[in-house]
Design an enzyme around this catalytic site. Structure first.
Site, mmCIF file in Angstrom:
data_model
loop_
_atom_site.group_PDB
_atom_site.id
_atom_site.type_symbol
_atom_site.label_atom_id
_atom_site.label_comp_id
_atom_site.label_asym_id
_atom_site.label_seq_id
_atom_site.Cartn_x
_atom_site.Cartn_y
_atom_site.Cartn_z
ATOM 1 N N TYR A 91 0.837 -1.211 0.000
ATOM 2 C CA TYR A 91 0.000 0.000 0.000
ATOM 3 C C TYR A 91 0.867 1.255 0.000
ATOM 4 O O TYR A 91 0.659 2.176 -0.786
ATOM 5 C CB TYR A 91 -0.913 -0.019 1.223
ATOM 6 C CG TYR A 91 -1.908 1.117 1.251
ATOM 7 C CD1 TYR A 91 -3.043 1.098 0.440
ATOM 8 C CD2 TYR A 91 -1.716 2.218 2.089
ATOM 9 C CE1 TYR A 91 -3.965 2.143 0.468
ATOM 10 C CE2 TYR A 91 -2.628 3.264 2.129
ATOM 11 C CZ TYR A 91 -3.749 3.222 1.317
ATOM 12 O OH TYR A 91 -4.658 4.266 1.350
ATOM 13 N N LYS A 108 1.144 4.160 -3.049
ATOM 14 C CA LYS A 108 0.755 5.571 -2.924
ATOM 15 C C LYS A 108 1.953 6.482 -3.220
ATOM 16 O O LYS A 108 1.779 7.587 -3.746
ATOM 17 C CB LYS A 108 0.170 5.852 -1.533
ATOM 18 C CG LYS A 108 -1.162 5.130 -1.286
ATOM 19 C CD LYS A 108 -2.252 5.518 -2.275
ATOM 20 C CE LYS A 108 -3.598 4.908 -1.931
ATOM 21 N NZ LYS A 108 -4.646 5.188 -2.919
HETATM 22 P P1 NAP Z 1 -12.993 1.625 0.598
HETATM 23 O O1 NAP Z 1 -14.104 1.942 1.511
HETATM 24 O O2 NAP Z 1 -12.279 0.334 0.751
HETATM 25 O O3 NAP Z 1 -13.515 1.783 -0.911
HETATM 26 C C1 NAP Z 1 -12.667 1.471 -1.952
HETATM 27 C C2 NAP Z 1 -13.428 1.614 -3.244
HETATM 28 O O4 NAP Z 1 -12.533 1.202 -4.316
HETATM 29 C C3 NAP Z 1 -14.653 0.695 -3.338
HETATM 30 O O5 NAP Z 1 -15.659 1.356 -4.062
HETATM 31 C C4 NAP Z 1 -14.124 -0.485 -4.130
HETATM 32 O O6 NAP Z 1 -15.112 -1.189 -4.863
HETATM 33 C C5 NAP Z 1 -13.217 0.265 -5.102
HETATM 34 N N1 NAP Z 1 -12.320 -0.629 -5.825
HETATM 35 C C6 NAP Z 1 -11.392 -1.474 -5.346
HETATM 36 N N2 NAP Z 1 -10.800 -2.137 -6.350
HETATM 37 C C7 NAP Z 1 -11.359 -1.683 -7.499
HETATM 38 C C8 NAP Z 1 -11.186 -1.957 -8.858
HETATM 39 N N3 NAP Z 1 -10.308 -2.889 -9.288
HETATM 40 N N4 NAP Z 1 -11.925 -1.275 -9.780
HETATM 41 C C9 NAP Z 1 -12.826 -0.341 -9.382
HETATM 42 N N5 NAP Z 1 -13.064 -0.056 -8.095
HETATM 43 C C10 NAP Z 1 -12.336 -0.720 -7.166
HETATM 44 O O7 NAP Z 1 -11.864 2.757 0.676
HETATM 45 P P2 NAP Z 1 -11.931 4.293 1.131
HETATM 46 O O8 NAP Z 1 -11.524 4.349 2.543
HETATM 47 O O9 NAP Z 1 -13.201 4.903 0.684
HETATM 48 O O10 NAP Z 1 -10.691 4.856 0.288
HETATM 49 C C11 NAP Z 1 -10.854 5.687 -0.856
HETATM 50 C C12 NAP Z 1 -9.471 6.214 -1.239
HETATM 51 O O11 NAP Z 1 -8.911 6.972 -0.146
HETATM 52 C C13 NAP Z 1 -8.463 5.115 -1.561
HETATM 53 O O12 NAP Z 1 -7.646 5.549 -2.628
HETATM 54 C C14 NAP Z 1 -7.648 5.018 -0.285
HETATM 55 O O13 NAP Z 1 -6.356 4.506 -0.514
HETATM 56 C C15 NAP Z 1 -7.625 6.469 0.166
HETATM 57 N N6 NAP Z 1 -7.373 6.630 1.601
HETATM 58 C C16 NAP Z 1 -8.256 6.170 2.523
HETATM 59 C C17 NAP Z 1 -7.980 6.367 3.876
HETATM 60 C C18 NAP Z 1 -8.935 5.915 4.951
HETATM 61 O O14 NAP Z 1 -8.621 6.111 6.142
HETATM 62 N N7 NAP Z 1 -10.093 5.341 4.635
HETATM 63 C C19 NAP Z 1 -6.800 7.018 4.276
HETATM 64 C C20 NAP Z 1 -5.914 7.474 3.304
HETATM 65 C C21 NAP Z 1 -6.221 7.290 1.960
HETATM 66 P P3 NAP Z 1 -15.810 -2.574 -4.315
HETATM 67 O O15 NAP Z 1 -16.968 -2.122 -3.456
HETATM 68 O O16 NAP Z 1 -16.227 -3.249 -5.585
HETATM 69 O O17 NAP Z 1 -14.769 -3.315 -3.551
#
Ligand code: NAP
Length: 232
Positions: A155, A159
């Site tokens: 991860y 990033k």
């Molecule tokens: P999440 O709840 O796990 O959601 C991830 C999303 O990505 C889901 O809609 C998932 O779809 C989709 N996805 C995964 N693989 C895919 C693929 N091959 N094609 C299309 N869609 C795909 O994550 P989140 O927390 O909302 O994170 C959103 C972004 O913020 C990410 O880039 C993450 O790295 C970043 N981020 C998050 C945090 C945090 O604390 N949450 C912190 C720093 C950065 P499915 O439903 O089909 O699995």
């Protein structure tokens, strides 16, 4: 003139919230995700609030799917103004630099780096047609070199690579009114962030939405959190 935005992984979490907030601002949002039922479900929810949305099935790891979507965007709208590369994975097998399998890093790269790269290569030529584009890469401080630490190599490195791509492509479109930036949403309560995270998806989405709506002289090739520039 109606602006068109594509948000990846918009069926839940921060991506859903970015899509919703862009919709509230009057943008026509292409709500994409890899599962048809899920994207159609969230698009129906947003339509109930009178938001202009189109659900699209897009698995960012599938090059043919990407080609199909961009043919659709070109044929249907003839433009793409905003791209939010939000979809990402954080695999539970991604433990530390000593025992994480190389295949975990490869799989994480496919979704978090190669997918967004292919999508940007297709999006930028369409943005160039109208001399307008805003690209937001959902990154993380876990990928920042200046605070790099142990654990989660797949991860973290993905990033870091996404951030490098922000700088490379931002340099390549400089002066064309296409602004490409990375941002960290903070630690957000989603499936990825877990239940202990202090931030709501609404808060996590804020800076991404701001970057998606930057004015013409806005920043390009930078890394942000909470509307402020942070170190790579
Ligand atoms: P999440 O709840 O796990 O959601 C991830 C999303 O990505 C889901 O809609 C998932 O779809 C989709 N996805 C995964 N693989 C895919 C693929 N091959 N094609 C299309 N869609 C795909 O994550 P989140 O927390 O909302 O994170 C959103 C972004 O913020 C990410 O880039 C993450 O790295 C970043 N981020 C998050 C945090 C945090 O604390 N949450 C912190 C720093 C950065 P499915 O439903 O089909 O699995």
């Amino acid at each position: 003139m109606e602006r068109i935005a594509l948000v990846t992984g918009a069926n839940r979490g921060i991506g859903f919230e970015i899509a919703r907030q862009l919709g509230i601002k009057g943008i026509h949002v292409l709500v994409s995700g890899r599962n048809r039922e899920k994207v159609e479900g969230v698009a129906d929810l947003m339509k109930k609030d009178d938001l202009k949305v189109t659900p699209l099935v897009l698995d960012v790891t599938d090059p043919e799917n990407i080609d199909r979507i961009f043919r659709f965007i070109t044929d249907t709208f003839g433009r793409l103004d905003i791209l939010v590369n939000n979809a990402a994975i954080f695999l539970s097998k991604d433990r530390n630099g000593l025992d994480t399998e190389a295949s975990v890093i490869e799989d994480t790269f496919n979704t978090n780096v190669i997918g967004p790269f292919r999508i940007k290569q297709r999006a930028i030529p369409i943005m160039r047609r109208h001399h307008y584009g805003r690209i937001v890469n959902l990154s993380s401080r876990m990928g920042a070199i200046n605070e790099m630490s142990g654990g989660y190599p797949g991860y973290r490195i993905s990033k870091t690579a996404l951030n490098a791509m922000t700088k490379i492509l931002a340099a390549e479109v400089r002066g064309e009114n296409i602004l490409i930036n990375s941002m960290c949403p903070g630690w957000v309560k989603t499936e990825m962030g877990g239940q202990n995270a202090p931030r709501t998806p609404e808060k996590g989405a804020e800076t991404a939405v701001w970057l998606a709506m930057l004015p013409d002289n806005g920043p390009n090739g930078k890394f942000f959190r909470d509307h402020k520039e942070i170190k790579w």
